[in-house]
Design an enzyme around this catalytic site. Structure first.
Site, PDB file in Angstrom:
ATOM      1  N   HIS A 151     -29.576 -36.057  -0.899  1.00  0.00           N
ATOM      2  CA  HIS A 151     -29.512 -36.431   0.515  1.00  0.00           C
ATOM      3  C   HIS A 151     -28.054 -36.521   0.948  1.00  0.00           C
ATOM      4  O   HIS A 151     -27.236 -37.137   0.249  1.00  0.00           O
ATOM      5  CB  HIS A 151     -30.106 -37.829   0.738  1.00  0.00           C
ATOM      6  CG  HIS A 151     -31.552 -37.951   0.409  1.00  0.00           C
ATOM      7  ND1 HIS A 151     -32.547 -37.962   1.359  1.00  0.00           N
ATOM      8  CD2 HIS A 151     -32.193 -38.085  -0.779  1.00  0.00           C
ATOM      9  CE1 HIS A 151     -33.718 -38.112   0.780  1.00  0.00           C
ATOM     10  NE2 HIS A 151     -33.534 -38.186  -0.518  1.00  0.00           N
TER      11      HIS A 151
ATOM     12  N   HIS B  30     -33.416 -32.911  -5.318  1.00  0.00           N
ATOM     13  CA  HIS B  30     -32.717 -32.775  -4.030  1.00  0.00           C
ATOM     14  C   HIS B  30     -31.675 -33.871  -3.873  1.00  0.00           C
ATOM     15  O   HIS B  30     -31.792 -34.948  -4.455  1.00  0.00           O
ATOM     16  CB  HIS B  30     -33.695 -32.823  -2.855  1.00  0.00           C
ATOM     17  CG  HIS B  30     -34.555 -34.038  -2.820  1.00  0.00           C
ATOM     18  ND1 HIS B  30     -35.669 -34.193  -3.620  1.00  0.00           N
ATOM     19  CD2 HIS B  30     -34.471 -35.176  -2.089  1.00  0.00           C
ATOM     20  CE1 HIS B  30     -36.224 -35.351  -3.379  1.00  0.00           C
ATOM     21  NE2 HIS B  30     -35.512 -35.984  -2.454  1.00  0.00           N
TER      22      HIS B  30
END
Ligand code: DGP
Length: 134
Positions: free
Chosen positions: A101, A99
């Site tokens: 941010h 992922h």
């Protein structure tokens, strides 16, 4: 990957504040935001970290990051943006599904990232070491 939190978000088993979705990528609000508007951009296919992901997933994810980040900055009237990827526990990774941010930054948000090292390494020595190994 039934125990992976982000796989459960991707499948819809866990609810999320979804802001974007296509066949490869999903983006949603971070449940523990570091700043207002902290979002996560996540390839749907499970991999422990970005180096384990299919490069096509990384490409698709970064395309979404590049699209969403300036929109988010504008929508919130932010003063800047941090885009970060934590790889490995030592780097702060807590969810082991790739992922990215996106963190809108505000002049008065009181957050700081890295400061200088207490003791700076010998840069010439380090440079030689890295040149041999990169
Ligand atoms: P990292 O520490 O880089 O692995 O970031 C993981 C982020 O995921 C962290 O900022 C908190 C967020 N997070 C953890 N669990 C959930 C969840 O169930 N839903 C959402 N939306 N975010 C989560």
């Amino acid at each position: 990957m039934f125990s992976c939190i982000f796989c459960r978000v991707v499948s819809g088993e866990l609810p999320s504040y979804k802001l974007y979705e296509d066949d490869r990528v999903i983006a949603f609000l971070d449940i523990f935001p570091a700043v207002k508007g902290h979002i996560l951009v996540v390839p749907k296919t499970h991999a422990e970290n970005m180096f384990a992901s299919d490069p096509e997933d990384i490409k698709a994810t970064m395309k979404v990051v590049l699209d969403l980040a300036p929109k988010l900055e504008k929508a919130l009237g932010a003063d800047g943006i941090n885009i970060t990827i934590n790889k490995g526990e030592a780097a702060g990774q807590s969810v082991f599904h790739t992922h990215v941010h996106i963190l809108p930054r505000f002049k008065d948000d009181g957050k700081s990232l890295w400061g200088p090292m207490d003791s700076k390494p010998d840069l010439a020595e380090l440079y030689e070491e890295l040149k041999q190994n990169l």
